[in-house]
Write a protein that holds these residues in place. Sequence first.
Motif, mmCIF file in Angstrom:
data_model
loop_
_atom_site.group_PDB
_atom_site.id
_atom_site.type_symbol
_atom_site.label_atom_id
_atom_site.label_comp_id
_atom_site.label_asym_id
_atom_site.label_seq_id
_atom_site.Cartn_x
_atom_site.Cartn_y
_atom_site.Cartn_z
ATOM 1 N N VAL A 121 0.861 -1.173 0.000
ATOM 2 C CA VAL A 121 0.000 0.000 0.000
ATOM 3 C C VAL A 121 0.902 1.229 0.000
ATOM 4 N N ARG A 122 0.874 1.960 -1.101
ATOM 5 C CA ARG A 122 1.700 3.166 -1.232
ATOM 6 C C ARG A 122 1.126 4.278 -0.374
ATOM 7 N N HIS A 123 2.000 4.950 0.358
ATOM 8 C CA HIS A 123 1.538 6.099 1.131
ATOM 9 C C HIS A 123 1.063 7.185 0.169
ATOM 10 N N PRO A 124 -0.116 7.756 0.391
ATOM 11 C CA PRO A 124 -0.705 8.692 -0.574
ATOM 12 C C PRO A 124 0.211 9.844 -0.960
ATOM 13 N N ALA A 125 0.964 10.352 0.012
ATOM 14 C CA ALA A 125 1.853 11.478 -0.277
ATOM 15 C C ALA A 125 3.256 11.019 -0.637
ATOM 16 N N GLY A 126 3.421 9.716 -0.838
ATOM 17 C CA GLY A 126 4.747 9.190 -1.131
ATOM 18 C C GLY A 126 5.473 8.760 0.119
ATOM 19 N N MET A 127 5.275 9.519 1.207
ATOM 20 C CA MET A 127 5.918 9.233 2.479
ATOM 21 C C MET A 127 4.893 9.344 3.595
ATOM 22 N N PRO A 128 5.069 8.572 4.692
ATOM 23 C CA PRO A 128 4.178 8.718 5.835
ATOM 24 C C PRO A 128 4.397 10.058 6.514
ATOM 25 N N THR A 129 3.478 10.433 7.387
ATOM 26 C CA THR A 129 3.621 11.670 8.142
ATOM 27 C C THR A 129 4.887 11.613 8.990
ATOM 28 N N GLY A 130 5.627 12.712 9.007
ATOM 29 C CA GLY A 130 6.890 12.720 9.722
ATOM 30 C C GLY A 130 8.009 12.166 8.866
ATOM 31 N N VAL A 131 9.202 12.157 9.416
ATOM 32 C CA VAL A 131 10.380 11.692 8.684
ATOM 33 C C VAL A 131 10.642 10.236 9.046
ATOM 34 N N PRO A 132 10.572 9.304 8.081
ATOM 35 C CA PRO A 132 10.921 7.902 8.380
ATOM 36 C C PRO A 132 12.349 7.828 8.892
ATOM 37 N N ARG A 133 12.588 6.878 9.787
ATOM 38 C CA ARG A 133 13.921 6.844 10.396
ATOM 39 C C ARG A 133 15.027 6.564 9.388
ATOM 40 N N LEU A 134 14.722 5.876 8.291
ATOM 41 C CA LEU A 134 15.756 5.637 7.281
ATOM 42 C C LEU A 134 16.208 6.931 6.624
ATOM 43 N N LEU A 135 15.346 7.958 6.653
ATOM 44 C CA LEU A 135 15.674 9.250 6.041
ATOM 45 C C LEU A 135 15.983 10.315 7.089
ATOM 46 N N ALA A 136 16.142 9.903 8.325
ATOM 47 C CA ALA A 136 16.409 10.853 9.404
ATOM 48 C C ALA A 136 17.822 11.423 9.272
#
Length: 261
Positions: free
Chosen positions: A131-146
């Motif tokens: 299931v793709r997140h509608p905005a491309g990314m979930p709310t907030g910064v995923p830890r992999l991109l922190a």
Amino acid sequence: MPLDRRRRVRTLRVTDATHAMSPQGISYQLGAPRPRLARAVLVGGTARRALMGLSRGPDGRPHETFSGKRTDGAPLEGHRHAFFLCDDADGDGVIDTLLVWCRSAFDARALMALDQLSELWGEAVPRVELVRHPAGMPTGVPRLLATAATWRSLTPFVPTRHAKLRGGRLVDGPTMEAARACAHLGLPHPVAVEAGIQPSPTHGASWRAFVTERAGGGRRAGAAPVGLRLRFASPVAGPIALGYGAHYGLGLFVPDEPPPA
């Protein structure tokens, strides 16, 4: 009901219905049954193959972002092709998130393929819904991109070279190789690379519990997988994936809070 395997080889034509923005990363939530994190490299490879099929153009060639090869067959350099990274954000031992990330923004054709990716299946991975997140990314910064100054292994670092003695000094060991790999990824040289980091108990008794060879093989050394901690002089942004199989989810790091002073 059997899956329609023809879905994976249809061609794409870029139309005017493109995205208003071209992100560098698209995140998906995995449905059940979720594979264990120890099989991350197989899930990453399956995602790559699915997107290669979904991104084929009128000439039948997959998008270079997913294949890692130019139209003349030469490999892309500078890690400019996509990374397929799995995370276990809640620490329960199974993969809950797939991040497809690229150093440059995805173009319209790549985004169309990413939009159509809705499931993974193959010999190495049972059918699982995405299931793709509608905005491309979930709310907030995923830890992999922190952004963090200290990072620790989530999946094992697999060396591509054998450690050896040269002039009485150990060279090409995992810590030296990881430091070099940081430079290749465009990261600053770490001030320290610590070996001996163990996996979370939910992920396996040791790094040997992980699958450490991608389908199709590739260049790797026979050295055992290891866990590392990277320390930088100042915070750096993720994702950080180093070593053999990095584009498929091996050698993946997550932020690590330093121990209290």
